[in-house]
Motif scaffolding. Sequence first.
Motif, PDB file in Angstrom:
ATOM      1  N   GLN A   1       0.724  -1.415  -0.015  1.00  0.00           N
ATOM      2  CA  GLN A   1      -0.010  -0.107   0.003  1.00  0.00           C
ATOM      3  C   GLN A   1       0.808   1.215  -0.067  1.00  0.00           C
ATOM      4  OE1 GLN A   1      -2.634   0.192   3.316  1.00  0.00           O
ATOM      5  NE2 GLN A   1      -3.554   2.224   2.736  1.00  0.00           N
ATOM      6  N   VAL A   2       0.607   2.146  -1.065  1.00  0.00           N
ATOM      7  CA  VAL A   2       1.487   3.375  -1.214  1.00  0.00           C
ATOM      8  C   VAL A   2       1.016   4.405  -0.125  1.00  0.00           C
ATOM      9  CG1 VAL A   2       2.020   5.296  -2.567  1.00  0.00           C
ATOM     10  CG2 VAL A   2       1.991   2.805  -3.567  1.00  0.00           C
ATOM     11  N   GLN A   3       1.722   4.875   0.527  1.00  0.00           N
ATOM     12  CA  GLN A   3       1.695   6.167   1.553  1.00  0.00           C
ATOM     13  C   GLN A   3       2.697   7.243   1.390  1.00  0.00           C
ATOM     14  OE1 GLN A   3       0.801   4.219   5.393  1.00  0.00           O
ATOM     15  NE2 GLN A   3      -1.225   5.032   5.209  1.00  0.00           N
ATOM     16  N   LEU A   4       2.179   8.404   1.489  1.00  0.00           N
ATOM     17  CA  LEU A   4       3.010   9.608   1.465  1.00  0.00           C
ATOM     18  C   LEU A   4       2.311  10.246   2.796  1.00  0.00           C
ATOM     19  CD1 LEU A   4       3.322  10.728  -2.092  1.00  0.00           C
ATOM     20  CD2 LEU A   4       5.286   9.823  -0.581  1.00  0.00           C
ATOM     21  N   VAL A   5       3.007  10.417   3.758  1.00  0.00           N
ATOM     22  CA  VAL A   5       2.653  11.096   5.132  1.00  0.00           C
ATOM     23  C   VAL A   5       3.456  12.507   5.400  1.00  0.00           C
ATOM     24  CG1 VAL A   5       1.957  10.885   7.548  1.00  0.00           C
ATOM     25  CG2 VAL A   5       1.885   8.776   5.850  1.00  0.00           C
ATOM     26  N   GLU A   6       2.648  13.560   5.159  1.00  0.00           N
ATOM     27  CA  GLU A   6       3.499  14.863   5.474  1.00  0.00           C
ATOM     28  C   GLU A   6       3.226  15.357   6.949  1.00  0.00           C
ATOM     29  OE1 GLU A   6       1.406  15.696   1.305  1.00  0.00           O
ATOM     30  OE2 GLU A   6       0.952  14.747   3.181  1.00  0.00           O
ATOM     31  N   SER A   7       4.315  16.036   7.170  1.00  0.00           N
ATOM     32  CA  SER A   7       4.092  16.524   8.767  1.00  0.00           C
ATOM     33  C   SER A   7       4.874  17.816   8.900  1.00  0.00           C
ATOM     34  CB  SER A   7       4.582  15.485   9.764  1.00  0.00           C
ATOM     35  OG  SER A   7       6.046  15.204   9.598  1.00  0.00           O
ATOM     36  N   GLY A   8       4.738  18.726  10.056  1.00  0.00           N
ATOM     37  CA  GLY A   8       5.277  19.829   9.915  1.00  0.00           C
ATOM     38  C   GLY A   8       4.942  21.031   9.924  1.00  0.00           C
ATOM     39  N   GLY A   9       3.465  21.091   9.401  1.00  0.00           N
ATOM     40  CA  GLY A   9       2.850  22.396   9.034  1.00  0.00           C
ATOM     41  C   GLY A   9       2.448  22.851  10.248  1.00  0.00           C
ATOM     42  N   GLY A  10       2.221  24.271  10.162  1.00  0.00           N
ATOM     43  CA  GLY A  10       1.609  24.964  11.196  1.00  0.00           C
ATOM     44  C   GLY A  10       1.617  26.329  10.973  1.00  0.00           C
ATOM     45  N   LEU A  11       1.339  27.174  12.024  1.00  0.00           N
ATOM     46  CA  LEU A  11       1.129  28.780  12.087  1.00  0.00           C
ATOM     47  C   LEU A  11       2.873  29.151  12.520  1.00  0.00           C
ATOM     48  CD1 LEU A  11      -0.274  31.251  12.035  1.00  0.00           C
ATOM     49  CD2 LEU A  11      -1.102  30.678  14.523  1.00  0.00           C
ATOM     50  N   VAL A  12       3.044  30.108  11.758  1.00  0.00           N
ATOM     51  CA  VAL A  12       4.219  30.838  12.156  1.00  0.00           C
ATOM     52  C   VAL A  12       4.271  32.292  11.634  1.00  0.00           C
ATOM     53  CG1 VAL A  12       5.265  30.188   9.813  1.00  0.00           C
ATOM     54  CG2 VAL A  12       7.057  30.509  11.534  1.00  0.00           C
ATOM     55  N   GLN A  13       5.068  32.935  12.299  1.00  0.00           N
ATOM     56  CA  GLN A  13       5.251  34.491  11.865  1.00  0.00           C
ATOM     57  C   GLN A  13       6.176  34.585  10.503  1.00  0.00           C
ATOM     58  OE1 GLN A  13       6.311  36.392  15.652  1.00  0.00           O
ATOM     59  NE2 GLN A  13       4.368  36.423  16.221  1.00  0.00           N
ATOM     60  N   PRO A  14       5.694  35.737  10.060  1.00  0.00           N
ATOM     61  CA  PRO A  14       6.551  36.310   8.917  1.00  0.00           C
ATOM     62  C   PRO A  14       8.027  36.441   9.293  1.00  0.00           C
ATOM     63  CG  PRO A  14       4.539  37.766   8.936  1.00  0.00           C
ATOM     64  CD  PRO A  14       4.488  36.845  10.366  1.00  0.00           C
ATOM     65  N   GLY A  15       8.978  35.977   8.264  1.00  0.00           N
ATOM     66  CA  GLY A  15      10.374  35.866   8.844  1.00  0.00           C
ATOM     67  C   GLY A  15      10.614  34.363   9.422  1.00  0.00           C
ATOM     68  N   GLY A  16       9.891  33.683   9.965  1.00  0.00           N
ATOM     69  CA  GLY A  16      10.108  32.497  10.698  1.00  0.00           C
ATOM     70  C   GLY A  16      10.235  31.258   9.627  1.00  0.00           C
ATOM     71  N   SER A  17      10.553  30.144  10.339  1.00  0.00           N
ATOM     72  CA  SER A  17      11.013  28.996   9.559  1.00  0.00           C
ATOM     73  C   SER A  17       9.972  27.625   9.910  1.00  0.00           C
ATOM     74  CB  SER A  17      12.153  28.673   9.958  1.00  0.00           C
ATOM     75  OG  SER A  17      13.331  29.679   9.443  1.00  0.00           O
TER      76      SER A  17
END
Length: 116
Positions: A1-17
């Motif tokens: 079964q093929v899976q691609l699982v993304e993570s790491g998104g969220g809310l950040v202020q301008p200039g952030g990483s």
Amino acid sequence: QVQLVESGGGLVQPGGSLRLSCVASGFSFSAYIMSWYRQVPGKERELVASISGGSTNYADSVKGRFTISRDNGKNTVTLQMNNLKPEDTAVYYCKAFYLVTQRSYWGQGTQVTVSS
């Protein structure tokens, strides 16, 4: 079964990483071109960055700010995003593409919001 699982998104202020990760399973990861796309409501999905072997490609809007990398031993592709801008706000998707068969797989997406 093929899976691609993304993570790491969220809310950040301008200039952030933020650092997005995509873990793949169910296919021969190292043989695929791996890419990150993004989409905002009402607009088409656009290519952000791609990596194939040692070659990388970036959208003009993210050059110098984003870095794509992959670890074939861990079946992972990563997007390091620095100096984020409000216009980077979007759902970010991981895509795997096999050139020989033109087959593509997509992840479910992760939301990135850049706002003060």
